[in-house]
Design an enzyme around this catalytic site. Structure first.
Site, mmCIF file in Angstrom:
data_model
loop_
_atom_site.group_PDB
_atom_site.id
_atom_site.type_symbol
_atom_site.label_atom_id
_atom_site.label_comp_id
_atom_site.label_asym_id
_atom_site.label_seq_id
_atom_site.Cartn_x
_atom_site.Cartn_y
_atom_site.Cartn_z
ATOM 1 N N TYR A 24 82.650 54.724 44.127
ATOM 2 C CA TYR A 24 82.171 53.799 43.106
ATOM 3 C C TYR A 24 82.193 54.514 41.752
ATOM 4 C CZ TYR A 24 78.675 51.245 40.367
ATOM 5 O OH TYR A 24 78.003 50.580 39.366
ATOM 6 N N ARG A 57 53.466 53.876 43.478
ATOM 7 C CA ARG A 57 54.589 54.792 43.294
ATOM 8 C C ARG A 57 54.773 55.702 44.503
ATOM 9 N NH1 ARG A 57 54.610 59.408 40.146
ATOM 10 N NH2 ARG A 57 52.753 58.734 39.013
ATOM 11 N N LYS A 68 74.043 44.821 47.212
ATOM 12 C CA LYS A 68 75.232 44.134 47.694
ATOM 13 C C LYS A 68 74.935 43.363 48.977
ATOM 14 C CE LYS A 68 77.242 46.337 44.254
ATOM 15 N NZ LYS A 68 76.338 47.395 43.821
ATOM 16 N N ASP A 121 78.647 56.676 51.894
ATOM 17 C CA ASP A 121 78.305 55.416 51.248
ATOM 18 C C ASP A 121 78.831 54.300 52.143
ATOM 19 O OD1 ASP A 121 78.171 53.095 49.677
ATOM 20 O OD2 ASP A 121 78.386 54.231 47.821
#
Length: 405
Positions: free
Chosen positions: A131, A77, A221, A196
């Site tokens: 988005y 982690r 993406k 973004d």
């Protein structure tokens, strides 16, 4: 299995390299010296250490600065060597000091908001469209943030003493609207600009060179590129990266090592994929613009593999009519995808806000893949023509009238 940190990879470079070369070699520079060709996948969740005092000192250092601990890994982690390779590579492609990967693009954006919120800077200035889930996260204040929506020219006037972030997406999802990033960065003053860059990728633009401090990707993406990995990443300076690592450690939004491996592999072909798909997208945009069945075409000046277009007739019939193109949410894969934003990706955004941002109910968003342009056009052509008249009449008799668009 290799568990060494990849932070020292920059040491092996002696001269600047072209983007295509960086895409292939960044994050892999140390492999030949280890007698390896393909990067290893480290699936360990924990790592042995007989020096508990040393471990305590390293954890204390991480808690103070968020810097990657020296020496071997500590716990999955906190960091993972395979994921670190992808982070190194993406930072090099974007031209930043560092990058921090997360389990999804939304986890990455959430971490940025949490970092700024922890400093008492909960106000965000944002430009639509974004988005849909990014829009919803800000509008709903789910992380305690407050948002002021504005156009690019209004950014400076919207800033407040508690503004922690300015957020833009260019080209924007789904209208492909573009923002003058250098002008917005100037208007931000000392407030970090987050861009973004999912649609453009560093192949088409590098926002850090235009003044952005933070660059966000839904790595699901184009960076992954094959529709088989969920991930997000923020490219930034090392100081901000340290804070992001601390949030990632505390909240657990870590990227799985296998996803990190797939993303590193995806980066190696990113320039080739983006340029090939962009050439096809530009030709499809040209043909769509000349088609009387299409009311309007959106295609960005910088190019890219995304095309948005508005139809005169029912857009849902186009979705139902494609056969080669896949009707599905998401984008950036090797195959072409099409979707209706008002029904899916931006459904969560208030309808009036959608329309004000240019997301009309007749808008379709297409992510162009690597298929032959003639095959794609043939599929679009028949889908735009709608079902045969007999099929149309049968469907009308079976179904209740569709709501007006």
């Amino acid at each position: 299995m290799d568990t060494t940190s990849t932070r020292a990879h920059d040491d092996v470079r002696t001269a600047p390299r072209a983007l295509a070369t960086e895409a292939v070699h960044a994050g892999r520079d140390d492999l030949a010296r280890q007698g390896l060709h393909a990067p290893p996948i480290d699936l360990s969740t924990t790592y042995p250490s007989y020096d508990s005092r040393g471990e305590a000192a390293r954890i204390d250092a991480f808690a103070t600065t968020g810097a990657v601990p020296d020496g071997p890994p500590v716990y999955g982690r906190l960091g993972n060597p395979t994921v670190a390779r992808f982070e190194t590579a993406l930072a090099r492609l974007e031209g930043t000091e560092a990058a921090v990967a997360f389990a999804s693009g939304m986890a990455a954006l959430s971490a940025v908001l949490l970092v700024r919120g922890s400093m008492g800077l909960r106000h965000v200035v944002a430009v639509r469209p974004l988005y849909g889930c990014s829009d919803h996260l800000l509008t709903a204040g789910l992380l305690g943030s407050e948002v002021t929506w504005t156009d690019p020219a209004g950014v400076a006037d919207a800033l407040r003493p508690d503004t922690g972030l300015v957020l833009v997406e260019s080209p924007a999802n789904p209208t492909l609207a573009e923002v003058d990033l250098r002008a917005v960065a100037h208007a931000c003053g000392s407030v970090p600009l987050l861009v973004d860059n999912t649609f453009a990728t560093p192949v088409l633009q590098r926002p850090a060179e235009q003044g952005a401090r933070l660059i966000l990707h839904s790595a699901t993406k184009y960076l992954g590129g094959h529709g088989d990995v969920l991930a997000g990443v923020v490219a930034c300076d090392e100081e901000f990266a340290g804070r992001l690592r601390q949030v990632r450690f505390a909240t657990g939004g870590v990227l799985h090592p296998l996803a990190g491996y797939l993303l590193l592999r995806g980066l190696s072909t990113l320039p080739v994929r983006v340029r090939a798909a962009s050439a096809t997208a530009a030709e499809l945009a040209r043909r769509l613009a000349a088609d009387p069945r299409v009311a309007r075409v959106h295609y960005p000046r910088i190019g890219g593999a995304m095309v948005a277009f508005e139809v005169h007739d029912d857009p849902h019939e186009v979705i139902a009519g494609v056969r080669l193109i896949t009707p599905a949410v998401s984008l950036g894969s090797v195959d072409t995808l099409i979707q209706h934003p008002a029904s899916i990706s931006h459904r969560i955004v208030d309808a009036d806000d959608r329309r004000e941002a240019g997301v009309s109910d007749r808008l379709l968003r297409m992510s162009v893949g690597l298929e032959d342009v003639e095959d794609l056009w043939s599929d679009l052509d028949q889908a735009l023509s709608g079902p045969p008249e007999g099929a149309r009449n049968r469907a009308t008799s079976r179904n209740a009238p569709a709501p007006a668009l």
